[in-house]
Design a protein around this motif. Structure first.
Motif: not given
Length: 302
Positions: A35-37, A275-276, A296-298
């Motif tokens: 995934p792209l973080k 969004m995962a 924080i991160a997505v």
């Protein structure tokens, strides 16, 4: 008979080899599926030199902050309150990340007060740390956020083209502190003028071909029920401005002093659909907090 069997056997083996091509090595498949973080971290007065600024640090503090940054394992990190590129590179390993920062020079002046009354202010600027190997374009800084005041931060605007993922446009921001909710606080007239400038960027980006996200220190509790700033930007006009607040429904747990996020990652409709997950990084138990903010991160699945 034997002399006729061998050519037939050889032909069958050749055909079997053509029909079953080997797949990619497992490590390549795993890389493609990563995934792209995207992350955000306010570094709290991060100075280039040890002992400088309103949060003076020793060499071990910088090393600990780099350890935390490495542990994020993020592809792109929006950061705030760094003095310059060299300061940021003390946290974001230049062998691992490319650092870009807003071009606004700033006019830092005055003394810090509080615990460090004899220390002087340093420039506070926003930027991005982008993982090496990821292609990106640098777009013009969003100077409308400054409202004509050199002390207010501009936005930093990049378009990221990570391999195996749809392109994404990112705006890194740090809005005026002190108007965390409502409209009555002393800082509110400034922040509430900055919000329309953010909305204008969002509306323009929503008509473009790339999905987008706005990351950083909003200095606003956007997740509070009925927050006016959130209602202003999340109006669904244009259609891709139907936004997703990554931390919605998730209270912060890193620092017991705070019960609502003011750092946010806001995704447009397209990015929101990918969004995962959302995470908040904690400092280790018993460890000092190297910033008054926690990362924080997505993660985005595509």
């Amino acid at each position: 008979m034997i002399s006729h069997r061998f050519p037939l056997y050889a032909i069958l083996l050749a055909l079997a080899g053509c029909s079953a091509q080997p797949g990619p090595p497992p490590q390549i498949a795993a890389t493609a599926a990563r995934p792209l973080k995207l992350a955000s971290w306010n570094l709290e007065f991060l100075a280039e030199k040890e002992g400088a600024g309103c949060e003076p640090r020793a060499a071990n503090d910088y090393l600990a902050m780099r350890r935390i940054a490495d542990s994020l394992d993020a592809d792109v990190i929006a950061f705030q309150e760094a003095e310059n590129v060299k300061a940021a590179e003390r946290v974001f390993d230049p062998a691992r990340y490319t650092v870009v920062m807003e071009k606004r020079p700033g006019e830092a002046s005055g003394t810090c007060g509080g615990r460090h009354p004899d220390q002087t202010f340093i420039r506070q600027a926003v930027g991005f740390a982008i993982r090496k190997g990821i292609t990106f374009d640098r777009n013009p800084d969003v100077t409308s956020l400054m409202l004509g005041n050199p002390q207010l931060r501009s936005g930093i605007d990049i378009t990221v083209r990570a391999r195996g993922h749809d392109p994404i446009r990112l705006l890194g921001i740090h809005l005026k502190s002190g108007c965390f909710e409502g409209s009555e606080a002393k800082a509110c007239p400034v922040l509430l003028q900055q919000v329309p400038a953010v909305e204008a960027w969002i509306d323009a980006a929503a008509t473009g071909p790339e999905r987008f996200a706005v990351l950083g220190d909003w200095n606003r509790r956007l997740g509070s029920p009925g927050d006016s700033s959130w209602n202003d930007i999340d109006d669904g006009q244009p259609a891709n401005a139907d936004l997703r607040l990554a931390d919605a429904g998730t209270p912060p747990s890193c620092d017991p002093r705070y019960d609502a996020f003011i750092d946010h990652i806001v995704l447009d409709k397209r990015a929101g659909a990918a969004m995962a997950g959302f995470t908040e990084t904690h400092y280790a138990s018993g460890e000092k907090h190297y910033s008054d903010h926690c990362p924080i991160a997505v993660t985005l699945a595509r």
